[in-house]
Design a protein around this motif. Structure first.
Motif, PDB file in Angstrom:
ATOM      1  N   PRO A  67     -39.537 -31.131 -26.842  1.00 55.61           N
ATOM      2  CA  PRO A  67     -40.677 -30.229 -26.718  1.00 55.61           C
ATOM      3  C   PRO A  67     -41.951 -30.910 -26.228  1.00 55.61           C
ATOM      4  O   PRO A  67     -42.917 -30.222 -25.864  1.00 55.61           O
ATOM      5  CB  PRO A  67     -40.868 -29.681 -28.134  1.00 55.61           C
ATOM      6  N   ALA A  68     -41.973 -32.244 -26.192  1.00 56.93           N
ATOM      7  CA  ALA A  68     -43.198 -32.956 -25.821  1.00 56.93           C
ATOM      8  C   ALA A  68     -43.411 -33.041 -24.324  1.00 56.93           C
ATOM      9  O   ALA A  68     -44.540 -33.247 -23.864  1.00 56.93           O
ATOM     10  CB  ALA A  68     -43.172 -34.370 -26.408  1.00 56.93           C
ATOM     11  N   ARG A  69     -42.339 -32.919 -23.536  1.00 57.67           N
ATOM     12  CA  ARG A  69     -42.435 -33.156 -22.101  1.00 57.67           C
ATOM     13  C   ARG A  69     -41.566 -32.166 -21.353  1.00 57.67           C
ATOM     14  O   ARG A  69     -40.489 -31.804 -21.819  1.00 57.67           O
ATOM     15  CB  ARG A  69     -41.951 -34.579 -21.747  1.00 57.67           C
ATOM     16  N   THR A  70     -42.004 -31.819 -20.161  1.00 59.21           N
ATOM     17  CA  THR A  70     -41.110 -31.076 -19.286  1.00 59.21           C
ATOM     18  C   THR A  70     -39.970 -32.001 -18.877  1.00 59.21           C
ATOM     19  O   THR A  70     -40.129 -33.229 -18.861  1.00 59.21           O
ATOM     20  CB  THR A  70     -41.836 -30.581 -18.028  1.00 59.21           C
ATOM     21  N   PRO A  71     -38.826 -31.461 -18.526  1.00 58.55           N
ATOM     22  CA  PRO A  71     -37.725 -32.335 -18.109  1.00 58.55           C
ATOM     23  C   PRO A  71     -38.067 -33.168 -16.876  1.00 58.55           C
ATOM     24  O   PRO A  71     -37.640 -34.322 -16.762  1.00 58.55           O
ATOM     25  CB  PRO A  71     -36.564 -31.369 -17.854  1.00 58.55           C
ATOM     26  N   ALA A  72     -38.850 -32.620 -15.960  1.00 57.38           N
ATOM     27  CA  ALA A  72     -39.228 -33.387 -14.771  1.00 57.38           C
ATOM     28  C   ALA A  72     -40.094 -34.586 -15.154  1.00 57.38           C
ATOM     29  O   ALA A  72     -39.958 -35.680 -14.592  1.00 57.38           O
ATOM     30  CB  ALA A  72     -39.960 -32.496 -13.780  1.00 57.38           C
ATOM     31  N   MET A  73     -40.992 -34.403 -16.129  1.00 61.17           N
ATOM     32  CA  MET A  73     -41.820 -35.515 -16.588  1.00 61.17           C
ATOM     33  C   MET A  73     -40.968 -36.591 -17.238  1.00 61.17           C
ATOM     34  O   MET A  73     -41.208 -37.797 -17.048  1.00 61.17           O
ATOM     35  CB  MET A  73     -42.853 -34.986 -17.588  1.00 61.17           C
ATOM     36  N   ARG A 131     -33.352 -32.622  -4.392  1.00 59.53           N
ATOM     37  CA  ARG A 131     -34.477 -31.692  -4.428  1.00 59.53           C
ATOM     38  C   ARG A 131     -34.282 -30.782  -5.631  1.00 59.53           C
ATOM     39  O   ARG A 131     -33.214 -30.225  -5.838  1.00 59.53           O
ATOM     40  CB  ARG A 131     -34.583 -30.891  -3.136  1.00 59.53           C
ATOM     41  N   LEU A 132     -35.331 -30.653  -6.429  1.00 59.30           N
ATOM     42  CA  LEU A 132     -35.184 -30.060  -7.743  1.00 59.30           C
ATOM     43  C   LEU A 132     -35.383 -28.548  -7.698  1.00 59.30           C
ATOM     44  O   LEU A 132     -36.486 -28.046  -7.491  1.00 59.30           O
ATOM     45  CB  LEU A 132     -36.183 -30.687  -8.710  1.00 59.30           C
ATOM     46  N   SER A 133     -34.282 -27.853  -7.904  1.00 61.12           N
ATOM     47  CA  SER A 133     -34.329 -26.405  -8.112  1.00 61.12           C
ATOM     48  C   SER A 133     -33.363 -26.084  -9.241  1.00 61.12           C
ATOM     49  O   SER A 133     -32.302 -26.714  -9.369  1.00 61.12           O
ATOM     50  CB  SER A 133     -33.947 -25.645  -6.840  1.00 61.12           C
ATOM     51  N   TYR A 134     -33.756 -25.117 -10.073  1.00 59.82           N
ATOM     52  CA  TYR A 134     -32.948 -24.826 -11.251  1.00 59.82           C
ATOM     53  C   TYR A 134     -33.260 -23.427 -11.732  1.00 59.82           C
ATOM     54  O   TYR A 134     -34.430 -23.029 -11.800  1.00 59.82           O
ATOM     55  CB  TYR A 134     -33.246 -25.839 -12.367  1.00 59.82           C
ATOM     56  N   GLU A 135     -32.210 -22.705 -12.080  1.00 58.11           N
ATOM     57  CA  GLU A 135     -32.380 -21.371 -12.659  1.00 58.11           C
ATOM     58  C   GLU A 135     -31.654 -21.330 -13.997  1.00 58.11           C
ATOM     59  O   GLU A 135     -30.430 -21.343 -14.051  1.00 58.11           O
ATOM     60  CB  GLU A 135     -31.823 -20.293 -11.723  1.00 58.11           C
TER      61      GLU A 135
END
Length: 351
Positions: A67-73, A131-135
């Motif tokens: 919960p502390a970070r976005t997955p990309a971070m 390239r990061l795309s996700y649904e």
């Protein structure tokens, strides 16, 4: 079986000594040095500081809180730490608990398994430099209807694959960890109960993914206190506040994963009493209510010979990296504990 160390939470009163502990573990050939975070110090800062002043030992997050970070971070941080450390970083993740997630981060503690699965998917995709795309249910990248576009991580990690661990306690989380991770971070592990409380569930997840336990790192953490075998009871008393905090007060009455684990180990009545006392404010009473056997089963206590026997039991149970948290009133006590750990591993024939 390899050895690791866990420095715990920064700010716990041993900060000035922790670097020396990590450097001694590096010199002794320990495999990995883990650092934790809750709602005080952050793990990446500690790990970068340790990596800059050690040579061979891996550095690992135990854990980065989801919960502390976005997955990309998290992917950015992992790639950066791996690059700066020369390929020595291990990424440990965990959902934390409802009180920290909702009280500190403002993130709803719901559907933790689904959230973890999506998080791991995105982190791995980002670190692969696609390239990061996700649904997904919890994350959609890029956000629809706006200016966002799929981006690619610009940092090159030192390695193509950074080992990913998940901190897991409950059966469903353990199974999912076996399915999607490279290793499991375990806490309060008893060699006597490890198969039914953890490894059987991890194995089921590996089988679901068409894999075996080969190459999967089972990595429990145990506090370590070295002394004469006749003093084991006194050594166990050192860890009463620690055990009471987790079994009695870590989480709410309904959502305390450590309390539930103690119950699964056969301490149902005792776990209830510990929690009742702790949540009522009687922390000393909670600590006193902990059976000495529960502490002894989930720590490393006593002489080098006794610790060597315990190491053999953990290795036989399936542990591949045994992480020690050396206790002591002085720096020299902690360094001596580290040396005792390597001596015990050699005496156990596991080095």
């Amino acid at each position: 079986m390899r050895l690791g160390i866990n420095l715990g939470y920064w700010g716990a009163g041993m900060d000035s000594d922790n670097l020396a502990v990590a450097q001694e573990a590096d010199r002794l050939g320990y495999s990995v040095c883990w650092a934790a975070e809750a709602y005080g110090s952050d793990a990446p800062s500690v790990l970068s500081w340790v990596a800059a002043q050690t040579e061979r030992i891996d550095i690992g997050s135990a854990i980065f809180q989801i919960p502390a970070r976005t997955p990309a971070m998290t992917a950015m941080t992992a790639a950066t730490l791996d690059s700066l450390s020369g390929g020595r970083f291990r990424l440990g993740l965990g959902v934390s608990g409802p009180q920290v997630s909702e009280g500190w981060y403002g993130v709803k503690f719901d559907k933790p398994l689904a959230r973890t699965r999506e998080y791991v998917d995105i982190v791995r995709k980002a670190m692969s430099r696609e390239r990061l795309s996700y649904e997904g249910e919890h994350w959609t990248l890029p956000l629809p209807g706006g200016p966002g576009k799929p981006l690619k991580l610009t940092v090159h990690p030192q390695r193509e694959h950074i080992p990913l661990y998940i901190a897991a306690i409950g059966p469903k989380n353990l199974q999912q960890t076996g399915e999607i991770a490279d290793g499991a971070l375990l806490i309060f592990p008893s060699a006597d109960h490890l198969e039914e409380t953890a490894i059987s569930h991890i194995r089921a997840g590996r089988e679901k993914a068409g894999k075996t336990l080969d190459g999967f790192d089972i990595c429990p953490t145990l506090p370590l206190a070295v002394g004469a075998d006749k003093d084991v009871s006194a050594l166990a008393d050192m860890f009463r506040p620690y055990t009471a905090l987790y079994v009695g007060g870590m989480g709410s009455r309904k959502q305390n994963f450590y309390n539930q684990l103690a119950r699964r180990m056969g301490y149902e009545k005792e776990a209830a009493e510990i929690q009742d006392k702790y949540l009522s404010g009687d922390k000393d009473g909670a600590a006193a209510a902990i059976p000495e056997r529960l502490i002894d089963q989930t720590t490393m206590l006593g002489s080098v010979e006794r610790i060597a026997e315990r190491m053999q039991a953990y290795a036989a149970a399936g542990v591949t990296t045994l992480t020690l948290a050396p206790a002591g009133f002085t720096l020299e006590d902690r360094l001596a504990s580290l040396r005792a750990g390597t001596e015990a591993l050699e005496r156990a024939g596991l080095a």
